[in-house]
Design a protein around this motif. Structure first.
Motif, short mmCIF file in Angstrom:
data_model
loop_
_atom_site.label_atom_id
_atom_site.label_comp_id
_atom_site.label_asym_id
_atom_site.label_seq_id
_atom_site.Cartn_x
_atom_site.Cartn_y
_atom_site.Cartn_z
N SER A 207 0.62 -1.26 0.11
CA SER A 207 -0.17 0.13 -0.07
C SER A 207 0.94 1.38 0.02
N TYR A 219 -4.54 3.07 3.10
CA TYR A 219 -4.37 2.90 4.61
C TYR A 219 -2.94 2.06 4.77
N ALA A 226 -3.45 -4.98 6.91
CA ALA A 226 -3.70 -3.52 6.71
C ALA A 226 -4.85 -3.48 5.73
N THR A 227 -4.54 -4.14 4.49
CA THR A 227 -5.37 -3.95 3.36
C THR A 227 -6.11 -5.25 3.28
N ASP A 247 -3.84 -2.78 -5.63
CA ASP A 247 -3.50 -3.12 -4.39
C ASP A 247 -4.10 -4.37 -3.92
MG MG Z 1 -1.57 -3.04 2.55
#
Ligand code: MG
Ligand code: GTP
Length: 355
Positions: A207, A219, A226-227, A247
């Motif tokens: 990311s 983010y 996190a993603t 992503d």
């Molecule tokens: Mg990520």
């Protein structure tokens, strides 16, 4: 006020020499899920104990450790069956979960879009169903027939039926979203914009890289997963041509198969990529193993036949910057170092695949 954390003890049963580093990763996962790690216990064994997963002596040791540390959660690095979970919980009198359940929990916390939430729910239901079914077998083995058909078993059957129905319902909804997604994709394909998917181990910096290349504000965090949802961003190249960068959700060793199944429609974005960027955190000593994990998952999804550029990220943390090759580029997404080389590599790869 600080959030009241769960105090967790991590347990890892090591069956091969290769299993060494996984307890550190489990610790990262536990922290990501919001637990405080207060103790760790490992045991080397030749085989798995069917009833308790590991030795009973070790189980007593674990019970003492729980009391000593005031822990209220035990997390196993290994995947446990429904009856093993139940047996261990009974002896320890403490909540016990396994790594798969922990990862599912993190995903549940992270999921934001409708599709993400549905996919995680589906994975969780499938996980529960497998565990409950296992229990069903162990309950019926207790004798069967008159006297064993207590309310417990009936409840179990009700639960299983309820979960099965929910699974069918969620699968229908996901199918619906998938149709929408493919419409979008068709529109993109009509415009002939090449697609570049960024994949890789969780926390590799995917990311951060997409943010560095475009003005996306994705983010990022120094936590795992996190993603969850694929994010597409347009990048205009120097020749005024556009590419689409995607992503994706991070990979991890032994990614629960329920999750791969559930996230298949999301991961399908990779299928339509012209080039894949495999982002690697080069500052980690076990980065080669992480490349292998990514390649294994790509091959399971049947995407390994695509042109791949290995993007060694976080090279700011290296003492010496190794030389780039055609399909290996060393960058720092954070410091925006060597991004021009990466773009050049993408362009040349795209050209080759178009010729
Ligand atoms: Mg990520
Ligand atoms: N030192 C350094 N840190 C970086 C670099 N790129 C990313 N990071 C850090 O690595 C952590 C993870 O970055 P993310 O971009 O969230 O990683 P990701 O691959 O998207 O992770 P998931 O979405 O969780 O799979 C963050 O704390 C970033 O600031 C880099 O080039 N150098």
């Amino acid at each position: 006020m600080e959030e009241l954390k769960e105090k967790a003890i991590l347990v890892s049963v090591i069956l091969t020499n290769k299993d060494k580093q996984t307890i550190e990763e489990l610790s990262e996962l536990a922290k990501t899920a919001g637990a405080g790690v207060v103790g760790m216990l490992t045991q080397k064994r030749k085989s798995i104990d069917k009833t308790y997963y590991f030795g009973k002596g070790k189980l007593e040791e674990l019970k003492k450790l729980i009391e000593e540390k005031g822990a209220n959660l035990v997390i196993f690095d290994n995947e446990l069956s429904g009856s093993q979970l139940r047996n261990i919980e009974k002896i320890l009198d403490t909540k016990v979960i396994d790594r798969t359940n922990l990862i599912l929990d993190i995903f549940a916390k992270r999921a934001k879009t409708k599709e993400g939430i549905l996919q995680v729910k589906l994975a969780q239901y499938k996980y529960s169903l497998a565990r409950l079914r296992g229990l069903g077998i162990s309950l019926s083995r207790l004798g069967g027939g008159i006297g064993t058909r207590g309310p417990g078993e009936t409840q179990l059957e009700t639960d299983i039926r309820h979960i099965r129905r929910s699974i069918v319902y969620i699968e229908k909804q996901i199918e619906q979203i998938k149709k929408h997604r493919s419409l979008y994709r068709k529109r993109r394909q009509k415009n002939l914009v090449p697609i570049v998917a960024i994949v890789g181990y969780t926390n590799a910096g995917k990311s951060t890289l997409i943010n560095a290349l475009t003005d996306a504000n994705t983010y990022t965090e120094d936590k795992l997963f996190a993603t969850l949802d694929p994010l597409a961003r347009k990048l205009r190249l120097s020749d005024n041509k556009n590419i689409i960068l995607i992503d994706t959700v991070g990979f991890i060793r032994n990614l629960p198969h329920q999750l791969i199944e559930a996230f298949k429609s999301t991961l399908e974005e990779i299928k339509f990529a012209d080039v894949i960027l495999n982002a690697v955190d080069i500052s980690q000593s076990n980065y080669e193993e992480k490349i292998k994990v990514t390649e294994k998952i790509l091959s399971e999804l049947d995407y390994l036949n695509k042109p791949i550029i290995t993007v060694y990220n976080k090279s700011d943390l290296l003492d010496i910057l190794p030389k780039n090759t055609e399909n290996e580029i060393y960058i720092s997404a954070k410091n925006k170092t060597n991004l021009a080389s990466l773009i050049a590599a993408i362009q040349s790869m795209l050209k080759q695949s178009c010729d």
